[in-house]
Write a protein that holds these residues in place. Structure first.
Motif, mmCIF file in Angstrom:
data_model
loop_
_atom_site.group_PDB
_atom_site.id
_atom_site.type_symbol
_atom_site.label_atom_id
_atom_site.label_comp_id
_atom_site.label_asym_id
_atom_site.label_seq_id
_atom_site.Cartn_x
_atom_site.Cartn_y
_atom_site.Cartn_z
ATOM 1 N N ALA A 228 12.990 10.957 -33.268
ATOM 2 C CA ALA A 228 13.144 10.140 -32.060
ATOM 3 C C ALA A 228 11.822 9.563 -31.560
ATOM 4 O O ALA A 228 11.816 8.749 -30.631
ATOM 5 C CB ALA A 228 13.788 10.971 -30.954
ATOM 6 N N TYR A 229 10.711 9.981 -32.161
ATOM 7 C CA TYR A 229 9.409 9.479 -31.709
ATOM 8 C C TYR A 229 9.199 8.052 -32.198
ATOM 9 O O TYR A 229 9.342 7.754 -33.373
ATOM 10 C CB TYR A 229 8.285 10.394 -32.213
ATOM 11 N N LYS A 230 8.853 7.163 -31.264
ATOM 12 C CA LYS A 230 8.722 5.736 -31.570
ATOM 13 C C LYS A 230 7.269 5.295 -31.697
ATOM 14 O O LYS A 230 6.979 4.107 -31.618
ATOM 15 C CB LYS A 230 9.437 4.916 -30.500
ATOM 16 N N VAL B 10 5.087 8.247 -26.051
ATOM 17 C CA VAL B 10 6.054 8.772 -25.089
ATOM 18 C C VAL B 10 6.782 9.954 -25.718
ATOM 19 O O VAL B 10 7.376 9.830 -26.792
ATOM 20 C CB VAL B 10 7.077 7.687 -24.679
ATOM 21 N N THR C 275 9.809 11.983 -25.224
ATOM 22 C CA THR C 275 11.075 11.942 -24.491
ATOM 23 C C THR C 275 11.579 13.347 -24.201
ATOM 24 O O THR C 275 11.077 14.331 -24.767
ATOM 25 C CB THR C 275 12.140 11.192 -25.308
ATOM 26 N N ASP C 276 12.595 13.445 -23.356
ATOM 27 C CA ASP C 276 13.212 14.736 -23.064
ATOM 28 C C ASP C 276 13.736 15.383 -24.351
ATOM 29 O O ASP C 276 13.618 16.589 -24.538
ATOM 30 C CB ASP C 276 14.361 14.573 -22.076
ATOM 31 N N GLU C 277 14.309 14.580 -25.219
ATOM 32 C CA GLU C 277 14.852 15.098 -26.476
ATOM 33 C C GLU C 277 13.742 15.720 -27.330
ATOM 34 O O GLU C 277 13.900 16.830 -27.857
ATOM 35 C CB GLU C 277 15.527 13.968 -27.263
#
Length: 91
Positions: A13-15, A19, A21-23
């Protein structure tokens, strides 16, 4: 810190936008928990050290001592901590 950084960078999920994220944060905390409980072995973090899994199996009930410390003993301990705290400020 390096392991955590690498974990975040390799998370699906890392872009690559700095950032977390919560996930990602949740998955990181879960992974750290699983490592600490011995469910996951991460050689780059612990080397050859393997943590034995923590389970309820084999646990036994331990009764806690219900005796209360006397006031004199409490004051003595507080004084020791106060002295320790004061000396660490000087160093």
């Amino acid at each position: 810190a390096t392991w955590m950084r690498n974990y975040v960078r390799s998370h699906p999920a890392y872009k690559k936008d700095s950032v977390v994220t919560d996930e990602i944060a949740y998955d990181l905390v879960r992974m750290c928990t699983d490592i600490g409980l011995g469910k996951v072995h991460v050689p780059e973090l612990l080397g050859d050290v393997k943590i034995n899994p923590v389970t309820a199996e084999g646990a036994y009930e331990v009764l806690l001592d219900s005796k209360r410390a006397q006031n004199e003993r409490i004051l003595e301990l507080l004084q020791r901590y106060k002295t320790r705290s004061s000396s660490s400020v000087l160093n």
